[in-house]
Structure formats: structure tokens, C-alpha cells
Write an enzyme that holds these catalytic residues in place. Structure first.
Site, mmCIF file in Angstrom:
data_model
loop_
_atom_site.group_PDB
_atom_site.id
_atom_site.type_symbol
_atom_site.label_atom_id
_atom_site.label_comp_id
_atom_site.label_asym_id
_atom_site.label_seq_id
_atom_site.Cartn_x
_atom_site.Cartn_y
_atom_site.Cartn_z
ATOM 1 N N SER A 17 -88.185 -48.974 -30.156
ATOM 2 C CA SER A 17 -89.144 -50.005 -28.669
ATOM 3 C C SER A 17 -90.397 -51.145 -29.300
ATOM 4 O O SER A 17 -91.205 -50.884 -30.125
ATOM 5 C CB SER A 17 -90.469 -48.358 -29.037
ATOM 6 O OG SER A 17 -88.464 -46.848 -28.746
ATOM 7 N N GLU B 233 -95.511 -52.677 -30.718
ATOM 8 C CA GLU B 233 -95.539 -51.807 -31.602
ATOM 9 C C GLU B 233 -94.748 -52.552 -33.011
ATOM 10 O O GLU B 233 -94.670 -52.224 -34.284
ATOM 11 C CB GLU B 233 -94.497 -50.673 -31.808
ATOM 12 C CG GLU B 233 -94.751 -49.809 -32.126
ATOM 13 C CD GLU B 233 -93.565 -48.147 -31.664
ATOM 14 O OE1 GLU B 233 -92.800 -47.676 -32.528
ATOM 15 O OE2 GLU B 233 -94.293 -47.755 -31.049
ATOM 16 N N ARG C 35 -99.475 -44.230 -34.385
ATOM 17 C CA ARG C 35 -99.036 -45.657 -34.973
ATOM 18 C C ARG C 35 -100.083 -46.346 -35.833
ATOM 19 O O ARG C 35 -100.110 -47.282 -35.840
ATOM 20 C CB ARG C 35 -98.197 -46.476 -33.965
ATOM 21 C CG ARG C 35 -96.988 -45.812 -33.011
ATOM 22 C CD ARG C 35 -96.320 -45.551 -33.978
ATOM 23 N NE ARG C 35 -94.668 -44.690 -32.608
ATOM 24 C CZ ARG C 35 -94.530 -43.251 -33.215
ATOM 25 N NH1 ARG C 35 -95.744 -42.372 -33.240
ATOM 26 N NH2 ARG C 35 -93.771 -42.983 -32.061
#
Length: 304
Positions: free
Chosen positions: A227, A297, A177
Site C-alpha cells: 500500500s 506509507e 503506522r
């Protein structure tokens, strides 16, 4: 009154009138369906407009933010200062042998369909990710054991001075990420994806299988940003949240999904504050019970 009214007039030098919108509600542009207005929303159609916008903002000390598909973003209730540059009109997709050259605003789902049409395999993992190519490269998006790092060849980026360069796969430094674009504040304009020849039926079968898994396990019927938390090392965020007794827990219109505890959803009428308060509550509960820190996230921007 919009503090950037006079500045907005300068944008008409290189934008059509319909591509500059004042006080646009961000709830209309992000998947969470929350958020106050942005002072100015522009929708460029080419990289030169992006460069000109960035240079103009920098000259006049006006803050700006890049928006792809809004699938991984939470905007606070007070809205956003300055300019949001939304890439939705920069979405061209071109096939060259086994490579797909894609503009930043193209949806991952559309790229996946194009790969299928040309019997190219390797991009099936992205078929259900609701983001755009620019955001996917920026954060090395992934799902079902696949990620952008596996398929990217290079990306065209622009810096805060309006300089455009091309970064190869190694220079993009794609990790979990993250990327060099994220670390250095670069904007992804386009990407070249390298795939392999495959069987149409096999590719279609894999896409259908992943689509079914996603529909079974994710709360797609509610607004969310996917998410909510990054995966903590050695753990799964959803399991930690569920084992903290938070499945279904809600604050205002925001709730932990009954279907997948890793998703914070807008169950109806949520404000950004509801979502932020719930995120904070989840982080505190998981830290207290398991001594594990959860990091978001989803990106969070805007004023209170």
C-alpha cells in the site's frame, strides 16, 4: 569514486570481507526494484556488530540507514550516501512457551509459519506481509484487522549512541503506522511476541483464507511496496485514487495497479523518478477532487 572508501576499511575490524559491499545497487535490495547504489552495504550477524557500526558511523560523521526486507522502501535514482545496515542475517526465531523471540531481520511470513508449527494463534494476520519483524514493529505493521500492537510484548532497541534497551508494549507507543521507535529514531534489534494456544487446523485455515484474499486483491505479480499511502481518516486511499479516475494511470514504467488502486507498481523498467512523479500526481489529483491529503506509507530515501 566512492567517497567512503577509506572509511569502509575500518569496518573490516569487526566484519568479514563478504559482509561489506561497496556501491551495491539498491534495486537489488528493495521490492520496487529501483534505486541507485549505496556507498557501503553491511550485513551484521549480531547486535554487537550493529552497535559497533553505529558508533563508528557517528565518530566519522557518516550517515547510516537500517534496512529490513526492503518491502516498504523507495530509494531514489541517485542512490544513498553512507552506510546501509541490512538485517537479513539477523533472523533467528526462538519459541518459549507461548512466546516467540524474533530477531529483527526475520521475515513475518517465517514467523507466521513457526507459530503455525507450534499451534500458536494471533499472528495469522501477518502471514502475507512481505516485511521483517524490525520494520513491522517500527511502523506497527498490520493487515486484515490485525497489527503488531495486538501481539507484541516487548522489543529490544538500540539508540544512536549504541545503547541497547528493552521497551515494553506501552513504551513502544504503537499507533497507526507509528511507534516510539520511529519517533525517537531507535532501531529495533529483536521482539518478543506473545500468542495463545490454538488449533493447528484452525490456524492453517485462517492463513490459507488470508493468503487467498491477498492473491485475489493485490498485484503480487509486479514489484511494489505494498500500500503506497496511509489510510486517510474516514476514507480508503485506494477508493479515492480509483474515484479520481487514476486506475491504470502510468508515468514511465510506474503505474496505478489495475487490480488495486492503492498500489503503485513497477510495471517494467520504472525509475524511482517515475514512481515519485506518479505519487505526486496521485496526491494532487485526490486533493483537487476530494480535498483529502494522501501521505505515503512507503518510506523514501536517497539522493536525486
Amino acid at each position: 569514486m566512492n567517497q567512503y572508501m577509506e572509511f569502509s576499511k575500518l569496518l573490516y575490524n569487526f566484519y568479514k570481507e563478504e559482509d561489506v559491499v561497496l556501491n551495491s545497487p539498491m534495486s537489488e535490495h528493495i521490492y520496487f526494484k529501483v534505486g541507485g547504489p549505496v556507498d557501503i552495504l553491511v550485513t551484521p550477524t549480531n547486535e554487537q556488530q550493529v552497535a559497533d557500526t553505529i558508533k563508528l558511523c557517528k565518530e566519522h560523521n557518516v550517515p547510516y540507514f537500517i534496512l529490513g526486507n526492503g518491502s516498504n522502501l523507495l530509494v531514489k535514482d541517485g542512490g544513498v550516501d553512507g552506510v546501509i545496515i541490512k538485517f537479513c542475517k539477523m533472523n533467528r526465531i526462538k519459541i518459549k512457551n507461548n512466546e516467540i523471540i524474533v530477531e529483527s531481520g526475520a521475515l513475518l511470513s517465517n514467523v507466521s509459519k513457526k507459530a503455525l508449527e507450534h499451534n500458536l494463534t494471533g499472528f495469522e494476520f501477518a502471514c502475507g506481509i512481505p516485511g521483517s519483524i524490525g520494520g513491522a514493529v517500527f511502523m506497527n505493521a498490520g493487515a486484515y484487522n490485525g497489527e503488531m500492537a495486538n501481539v507484541i510484548k516487548e522489543a529490544q532497541v538500540i539508540d544512536s549512541d549504541g545503547n541497547i534497551t528493552v521497551l515494553n508494549k506501552e513504551e513502544l507507543e504503537l499507533g497507526y503506522r507509528t511507534s516510539s521507535a520511529m519517533k525517537k529514531g531507535l532501531i529495533v534489534l529483536s521482539a518478543t511476541i506473545s500468542l495463545k494456544e490454538g488449533s493447528y487446523n484452525n490456524i492453517k485455515e485462517k492463513i490459507d483464507d488470508l493468503t487467498n484474499k491477498r492473491e485475489e486483491k493485490q498485484p503480487l505479480e509486479f514489484p511494489s511496496a505494498g500500500s503506497t499511502f496511509k489510510r486517510p481518516e474516514g476514507h480508503f486511499a485506494g477508493k479515492l485514487i480509483q474515484d479520481s479516475g487514476l486506475k491504470g494511470f502510468s508515468i514511465g514504467g510506474a503505474a496505478v495497479s489495475q487490480k488495486h488502486s492503492g498500489f503503485v507498481i513497477n510495471k517494467g523498467g520504472a525509475t524511482a523518478k517515475d514512481i515519485l512523479d506518479l505519487i505526486a500526481h496521485i496526491q494532487q489529483a485526490v486533493k483537487y477532487k476530494f480535498d483529502v491529503e494522501l501521505h505515503t506509507e512507503v518510506r523514501i530515501i536517497g539522493r536525486e
